[in-house]
Write an enzyme that holds these catalytic residues in place. Sequence first.
Site, short mmCIF file in Angstrom:
data_model
loop_
_atom_site.label_atom_id
_atom_site.label_comp_id
_atom_site.label_asym_id
_atom_site.label_seq_id
_atom_site.Cartn_x
_atom_site.Cartn_y
_atom_site.Cartn_z
N GLU A 1 12.27 -9.04 41.18
CA GLU A 1 11.63 -7.77 40.85
C GLU A 1 12.43 -6.87 39.90
O GLU A 1 12.88 -5.77 40.26
CB GLU A 1 11.33 -7.00 42.15
CG GLU A 1 10.43 -7.78 43.08
CD GLU A 1 10.01 -6.97 44.29
OE1 GLU A 1 10.67 -5.95 44.60
OE2 GLU A 1 9.01 -7.34 44.92
N GLU B 1 6.62 -13.15 48.10
CA GLU B 1 6.63 -12.12 49.15
C GLU B 1 5.22 -11.61 49.40
O GLU B 1 4.48 -11.38 48.44
CB GLU B 1 7.51 -10.91 48.78
CG GLU B 1 8.98 -11.14 48.88
CD GLU B 1 9.78 -9.90 48.50
OE1 GLU B 1 9.31 -8.77 48.72
OE2 GLU B 1 10.88 -10.08 47.95
O1 LIG Z 1 9.36 -3.21 50.80
C1 LIG Z 1 9.27 -4.48 51.37
C2 LIG Z 1 9.95 -5.49 50.44
C3 LIG Z 1 11.46 -5.28 50.33
O2 LIG Z 1 12.06 -5.29 51.62
C4 LIG Z 1 12.01 -6.45 49.47
O3 LIG Z 1 13.43 -6.47 49.42
C5 LIG Z 1 11.50 -6.32 48.04
O4 LIG Z 1 11.60 -7.56 47.35
C6 LIG Z 1 10.09 -5.78 48.01
N1 LIG Z 1 9.35 -5.57 46.94
C7 LIG Z 1 8.21 -4.95 47.33
C8 LIG Z 1 7.14 -4.48 46.41
C9 LIG Z 1 7.76 -3.57 45.34
C10 LIG Z 1 8.33 -2.34 45.93
C11 LIG Z 1 9.60 -2.38 46.45
C12 LIG Z 1 10.19 -1.22 46.97
C13 LIG Z 1 9.46 -0.04 46.96
C14 LIG Z 1 8.18 -0.02 46.43
C15 LIG Z 1 7.61 -1.17 45.91
C16 LIG Z 1 8.24 -4.85 48.68
N2 LIG Z 1 9.40 -5.37 49.08
#
Ligand SMILES: OC[C@@H]1[C@@H](O)[C@H](O)[C@@H](O)c2[nH]c(CCc3ccccc3)c[n+]21
Length: 452
Positions: free
Chosen positions: A167, A351
């Site tokens: 990401e 994910e």
């Molecule tokens: O937020 C849940 C997970 C994180 O724990 C992972 O480390 C990360 O890869 C991840 N990406 C996303 C979507 C993008 C995002 C990340 C953080 C905050 C908002 C959007 C959600 N998540």
Amino acid sequence: MSDAPVFPQGFLWGAATAAHQIEGSPLADGAGPSIWTRFAHTPGMMLNGDTGDVACDHYNRWKDDVKLMRELGLQAYRFSVSWSRILPEGTGRVNQKGLDFYSRLVDELLANGIEPLLTLYHWDLPAALDDRGGWLNRDIADWFAEYGSVLFRALDGRVKKWVTLNEPWVVTDGGYLHGALAPGHRSRFEAPIASHNLMRAHGAAVKAYREIGKHEIGLVVNIEPKYPATDSAEDQAAVRRAHAYMNEQYLHPALLGHYPPELKEIFGEAWPEWPAEDYALIKQPLDFVGINYYTRSVTKAATSYPLNTGVVKQPLGTYTETGWEVFPQGLTDLLLWFKQTYGDLPVYITENGAAFFDPPTADVDAAGNRRVRDPLRMDYLRKHLSAIHDAIQAGVDIRGYMLWSFLDNLEWSLGYSKRFGMVHVNYGTQERTPKDSARWYSEVIRTHGRKL
Ligand SMILES: OC[C@@H]1[C@@H](O)[C@H](O)[C@@H](O)c2[nH]c(CCc3ccccc3)c[n+]21
């Protein structure tokens, strides 16, 4: 025969985590600090002052965690390596004990019939490199390729699916534009530089892999479909900006060799003109793309920095604990857009998952077994797997699904307040308890999706 979806033979069913979110012991065995060990110990940065010092103590409990993965029937496990365990100063000296931890983990996964998917970078930059400019220093392309090469030489063959970056959008938007994530910068001028160097580093690592590795390497992006709040010209233009900024900013240079034109419109004088050789470096042939999907955005024109867009909450929508709308159709739409825009490159859902309220301690059922009931998560997962199956039926080449996350873990600056795990973690005792969704997911895997 039930009309439940059956996924293609060989579809890879797994779950995902990231080093800093689960391991704990960030400085053990010669590891250097990362920007997240610094950020978490900077007052005010983390909810409740939570840190990754202990997390899920996976650094010590990895063997039992792999055993639990096998018991739950996982076929694959996506995890990340902490760069500063391998290279404490970010470059140069290799910390053999750090390398040994991941080598042992990979061997244990393979011994349990679980395929490792290794992410080189899941946000925890060595602090020593941040001190040298980090993602703002063009030399980081070489630093990242050097780090990747140490792991390629040590693990390729046992690891057959590699990911360069997790990401780049979040690293840039969170770490350099808005400052909510490490290293906490807030600059419209730094963000494009960090973003571009992330992609140069991605390209340099892929190039290095082609010299050393014999298997597959890809990029993981978080993308989400943007739907206009109204059909007004302003909202349509807002969708165009939001879509370019999140969904095209990384996939376009990696797969097409150019940025979407909207970025110059968004960043104005803060958008540099990049040399042609940068685009050639970034656009390295990939074996797959990993898509992280959580939600959609109904987007409107608004006054915001620097996108001038806003997200419209849906009055009849269902929302998760992180405030994300549950919208499985968005995943099907997104996967069809990916195929239409970038062609038939294989895709993994690297994910997908949701935080809903789970209690800090597991219940004990009548039979005296620990239990965590999570019907909302099961419903979320079921609907998104069904949406993936729809996309497969429509011809998208989706090769696997990594549920986020295997364990409840450190949700970055939100600390331990949000639980995404299929397995519950009691942070007081470190006890693991498979949630009902984990038991359900095991059946889905065992029946190739028939038990959806
Ligand atoms: O937020 C849940 C997970 C994180 O724990 C992972 O480390 C990360 O890869 C991840 N990406 C996303 C979507 C993008 C995002 C990340 C953080 C905050 C908002 C959007 C959600 N998540």
